[in-house]
Design a protein around this motif. Structure first.
Motif, PDB file in Angstrom:
ATOM      1  N   ILE A   1       0.838  -1.207   0.000  1.00 14.70           N
ATOM      2  CA  ILE A   1       0.000   0.000   0.000  1.00 14.70           C
ATOM      3  C   ILE A   1       0.865   1.247   0.000  1.00 14.70           C
ATOM      4  N   LEU A   2       1.885   1.259   0.863  1.00 17.05           N
ATOM      5  CA  LEU A   2       2.750   2.442   0.968  1.00 17.05           C
ATOM      6  C   LEU A   2       3.494   2.704  -0.333  1.00 17.05           C
ATOM      7  N   ILE A   3       4.069   1.676  -0.926  1.00 19.47           N
ATOM      8  CA  ILE A   3       4.891   1.905  -2.110  1.00 19.47           C
ATOM      9  C   ILE A   3       4.057   2.435  -3.269  1.00 19.47           C
ATOM     10  N   PHE A   4       2.863   1.927  -3.433  1.00 20.61           N
ATOM     11  CA  PHE A   4       2.042   2.403  -4.541  1.00 20.61           C
ATOM     12  C   PHE A   4       1.411   3.768  -4.240  1.00 20.61           C
ATOM     13  N   TRP A   5       1.127   4.042  -2.962  1.00 20.14           N
ATOM     14  CA  TRP A   5       0.662   5.377  -2.562  1.00 20.14           C
ATOM     15  C   TRP A   5       1.760   6.404  -2.808  1.00 20.14           C
ATOM     16  N   PHE A   6       2.989   6.077  -2.410  1.00 17.87           N
ATOM     17  CA  PHE A   6       4.124   6.970  -2.651  1.00 17.87           C
ATOM     18  C   PHE A   6       4.319   7.196  -4.151  1.00 17.87           C
ATOM     19  N   MET A   7       4.242   6.124  -4.924  1.00 17.73           N
ATOM     20  CA  MET A   7       4.445   6.237  -6.375  1.00 17.73           C
ATOM     21  C   MET A   7       3.389   7.141  -7.004  1.00 17.73           C
ATOM     22  N   PHE A   8       2.141   6.963  -6.585  1.00 23.34           N
ATOM     23  CA  PHE A   8       1.055   7.748  -7.157  1.00 23.34           C
ATOM     24  C   PHE A   8       1.246   9.229  -6.884  1.00 23.34           C
ATOM     25  N   LEU A   9       1.492   9.590  -5.622  1.00 19.29           N
ATOM     26  CA  LEU A   9       1.617  11.001  -5.264  1.00 19.29           C
ATOM     27  C   LEU A   9       2.904  11.608  -5.815  1.00 19.29           C
ATOM     28  N   SER A  10       4.007  10.886  -5.711  1.00 18.24           N
ATOM     29  CA  SER A  10       5.270  11.417  -6.215  1.00 18.24           C
ATOM     30  C   SER A  10       5.240  11.532  -7.734  1.00 18.24           C
ATOM     31  N   GLY A  11       4.606  10.565  -8.393  1.00 20.12           N
ATOM     32  CA  GLY A  11       4.475  10.649  -9.846  1.00 20.12           C
ATOM     33  C   GLY A  11       3.686  11.868 -10.273  1.00 20.12           C
ATOM     34  N   ALA A  12       2.589  12.129  -9.571  1.00 22.27           N
ATOM     35  CA  ALA A  12       1.787  13.319  -9.872  1.00 22.27           C
ATOM     36  C   ALA A  12       2.583  14.584  -9.621  1.00 22.27           C
TER      37      ALA A  12
ATOM     38  N   SER B   1      21.993  12.676   0.609  1.00 18.68           N
ATOM     39  CA  SER B   1      21.573  12.732   2.012  1.00 18.68           C
ATOM     40  C   SER B   1      20.396  11.799   2.270  1.00 18.68           C
ATOM     41  N   ALA B   2      19.438  11.790   1.340  1.00 22.81           N
ATOM     42  CA  ALA B   2      18.282  10.905   1.494  1.00 22.81           C
ATOM     43  C   ALA B   2      18.710   9.443   1.464  1.00 22.81           C
ATOM     44  N   VAL B   3      19.597   9.091   0.529  1.00 19.66           N
ATOM     45  CA  VAL B   3      20.092   7.715   0.438  1.00 19.66           C
ATOM     46  C   VAL B   3      20.821   7.333   1.723  1.00 19.66           C
ATOM     47  N   TYR B   4      21.640   8.244   2.243  1.00 22.72           N
ATOM     48  CA  TYR B   4      22.368   7.966   3.484  1.00 22.72           C
ATOM     49  C   TYR B   4      21.402   7.716   4.635  1.00 22.72           C
ATOM     50  N   ALA B   5      20.401   8.598   4.783  1.00 26.89           N
ATOM     51  CA  ALA B   5      19.451   8.463   5.883  1.00 26.89           C
ATOM     52  C   ALA B   5      18.678   7.151   5.789  1.00 26.89           C
TER      53      ALA B   5
ATOM     54  N   TRP C   1      11.629   3.910   0.059  1.00 30.22           N
ATOM     55  CA  TRP C   1      11.330   5.118   0.833  1.00 30.22           C
ATOM     56  C   TRP C   1      11.868   6.380   0.148  1.00 30.22           C
ATOM     57  N   LEU C   2      12.704   6.195  -0.858  1.00 31.68           N
ATOM     58  CA  LEU C   2      13.101   7.345  -1.687  1.00 31.68           C
ATOM     59  C   LEU C   2      11.898   7.940  -2.423  1.00 31.68           C
ATOM     60  N   LEU C   3      10.814   7.174  -2.538  1.00 35.85           N
ATOM     61  CA  LEU C   3       9.608   7.641  -3.212  1.00 35.85           C
ATOM     62  C   LEU C   3       8.666   8.394  -2.269  1.00 35.85           C
ATOM     63  N   PHE C   4       8.983   8.450  -0.980  1.00 37.10           N
ATOM     64  CA  PHE C   4       8.162   9.186  -0.018  1.00 37.10           C
ATOM     65  C   PHE C   4       8.021  10.630  -0.509  1.00 37.10           C
ATOM     66  N   PRO C   5       6.796  11.114  -0.773  1.00 38.99           N
ATOM     67  CA  PRO C   5       6.623  12.411  -1.433  1.00 38.99           C
ATOM     68  C   PRO C   5       7.384  13.583  -0.800  1.00 38.99           C
ATOM     69  N   PRO C   6       7.410  13.737   0.534  1.00 30.81           N
ATOM     70  CA  PRO C   6       8.224  14.838   1.077  1.00 30.81           C
ATOM     71  C   PRO C   6       9.698  14.730   0.705  1.00 30.81           C
ATOM     72  N   THR C   7      10.198  13.496   0.606  1.00 35.29           N
ATOM     73  CA  THR C   7      11.592  13.300   0.198  1.00 35.29           C
ATOM     74  C   THR C   7      11.784  13.635  -1.269  1.00 35.29           C
ATOM     75  N   VAL C   8      10.861  13.207  -2.122  1.00 35.73           N
ATOM     76  CA  VAL C   8      10.944  13.519  -3.548  1.00 35.73           C
ATOM     77  C   VAL C   8      10.940  15.024  -3.764  1.00 35.73           C
TER      78      VAL C   8
END
Length: 317
Positions: free
Chosen positions: A28-39, A115-119, A129-136
């Motif tokens: 659920i999380l990965i596809f939710w992240f993909m949808f919002l980050s893609g938009a 920095s995101a990759v390191y964290a 988690w690189l797809l997390f919209p605030p991170t994108v």
């Protein structure tokens, strides 16, 4: 040779299959992240990329150039907006003041991405988690929010102090976690740098800065944008528990919070999927609703199950 779609499918499916079982929450999380980050990525492209890559880094560097030239950093503009952060936030950008904007922008994006990759690696989170919209958003803007997160995750007095100097709201998780040495060193860094970063201008410009912040954040995404929600958010944070609440204080209660600020919560979001969903498309109401949902899920799961779901490893002082 395998078709490209097969490789993409493996990238998406492998992280959500563990011990032969599909983790529904992760799916659920990965596809939710993909949808919002893609938009989030597609919309600016369709609009003609009005904002440049690494816009935040360019704005901060423009202000740093003004500081070096003896001008007021809070009254210069880049892309019809301006710098609206405390003076110590300028310090990292003084080294970039001599570079052209296009280089600054891409450098900011690169540093934010690393920095995101390191964290994510340090927290032992799945790569998606690189797809997390605030991170994108933070990466695309070249924001210092992600270097700040990497410093907090790294831990230690020096890293914590640099995080505080980079972004003022880094103070909140440090206070909550009792990481006092970093706060003390950070206060020392700010005091030493005070004569160099135009504090008198900042104080005199405080109303202008407040207005600019309100415009940039469109009123803010935390509960403070709707004052009636603040006490509810406060009570819910207490119920969430001190450790997790410390990382949620910024997206939940920081005034004029913007979407990429929520990346600071990543150290606890793997064990808080409801909050991860809420913070991906944050609005004041959704943030509070996410807290409510997470409290309910925690109570249903029980303290032992809730704790065992965590895959992240937070820094210790």
């Amino acid at each position: 040779m395998k078709p490209p779609l097969d490789g993409i499918a493996r990238f998406l499916v492998r992280p959500i299959i563990r011990n032969g079982r599909i983790r529904i929450v992760d799916a659920i999380l990965i596809f939710w992240f993909m949808f919002l980050s893609g938009a989030m990525i597609v919309r600016p492209i369709l609009d003609g990329l009005k904002d440049p890559i690494g816009m935040d880094a360019i704005i901060y560097t423009t202000a740093a150039r003004a500081l070096v030239a003896g001008a007021d950093p809070w009254h210069v503009q880049a892309f019809q907006t301006g710098f609206a952060a405390p003076p110590p936030s300028l310090i990292p950008y003084l080294a970039l003041a001599w570079l052209p904007d296009v280089v600054v922008g891409w450098l900011g994006v690169g540093i934010a991405f690393i920095s995101a990759v390191y964290a994510i690696h340090h927290l032992r989170l799945p790569v998606w988690w690189l797809l997390f919209p605030p991170t994108v958003l933070g990466i695309a803007a070249g924001s210092s929010a992600l270097p700040m997160l990497a410093l907090l995750v790294r831990g230690g007095a020096a890293a914590d102090a640099l995080a505080v100097a980079t972004r003022a709201y880094a103070i909140l998780p440090l206070v909550s976690a009792g990481r006092w040495r970093g706060l003390l060193v950070g206060a020392l860094v700010i005091a030493i740098s005070a004569p160099l970063v135009a504090w008198p201008n900042f104080v005199s410009d405080r109303d202008h800065v407040a207005l600019l912040l309100a415009i940039q954040s469109n009123g803010g995404l935390s509960a403070t944008a709707v004052p009636l929600l603040v006490p509810f958010a406060g009570v819910l944070l207490v119920l969430i528990g001190r450790r997790r609440a410390g990382w949620l204080l910024v997206p939940a209660l920081w005034p004029d919070a913007q979407l990429h600020y929520a990346s600071i919560a990543m150290p606890v979001l793997a064990e808080m999927p409801v909050m991860a969903i809420a913070l991906s498309a944050a609005t004041p109401v959704l943030v509070v609703a996410g807290l409510v949902g997470q409290v309910v899920v925690d109570r249903l799961a029980g303290p032992q199950d809730s704790a065992s779901n965590s895959v992240a490893h937070e820094p210790a002082e």
